[in-house]
Design an enzyme around this catalytic site. Sequence first.
Site, PDB file in Angstrom:
ATOM      1  N   ARG A  76      61.538  16.960  36.153  1.00  0.00           N
ATOM      2  CA  ARG A  76      61.947  15.556  36.216  1.00  0.00           C
ATOM      3  C   ARG A  76      62.892  15.287  37.374  1.00  0.00           C
ATOM      4  NH1 ARG A  76      63.817  14.885  30.228  1.00  0.00           N
ATOM      5  NH2 ARG A  76      62.857  16.862  29.660  1.00  0.00           N
ATOM      6  N   GLU A 113      67.158  26.676  23.690  1.00  0.00           N
ATOM      7  CA  GLU A 113      67.506  26.793  22.277  1.00  0.00           C
ATOM      8  C   GLU A 113      66.885  28.066  21.693  1.00  0.00           C
ATOM      9  OE1 GLU A 113      66.835  23.287  20.072  1.00  0.00           O
ATOM     10  OE2 GLU A 113      68.057  23.989  18.384  1.00  0.00           O
TER      11      GLU A 113
END
Length: 188
Positions: A76, A113
Amino acid sequence: ELPLDELIASIAVDVPDFPEPGVVFRDLTPVFADAEAFRRVVDGLAAPARTDPRVAALRSGQDDPGFDVVVGVEARGFLLAAAVALAAGTGVVPVRKAGKLPRERISADYALEYGTATLELHTDSLHKGQRVLLVDDVLATGGTLGAAVGLVEQLGAVVSAVAVVVELPALGGREALAPHSVHALWTT
Ligand code: PRP
Ligand code: MG
């Protein structure tokens, strides 16, 4: 004219439970799709010296933005970094996810994570002492940008500032990137 943070907040879309239950995803794609918002975001990211005295101190003159090149982080960050470089009158260099860069490169692992991911940078893409504006869309934990900072500095380049559209301060990214200067257009 709305202040830029309010404009971004009014166009960004909160998506509950994405990418997993309990997480609210701040979707910036409508901000980038809006011509005025995109122009103002790019302009804001390209001019950290306007709001950050530490970047302003790096300028050699009125025409110097305080950095020599923009580094963008896949994926992005790429949408922003090239536009920011064009606006600031510099070139743009990609930090890519593992396995995409064809020539001699350095790598940095960072925590997700679950597990880790790897970012890479071409060894000859920056030179010693070159001043870098590091650009991405979101600062969350700072894992991504921390790895990118490490790559830039491993080549002897200097991070003038880290510029993002959105900072999620609860996740501690700014602290993770200290003492680097973090320039966020919207904090939420
Ligand atoms: C997202 C976002 C930032 C990063 C922020 O990228 O674009 O790069 O996470 O999170 P952090 O501060 O906790 O590292 P992601 O890796 O999801 O992929 P993409 O940019 O390729 O969509
Ligand atoms: Mg990303």
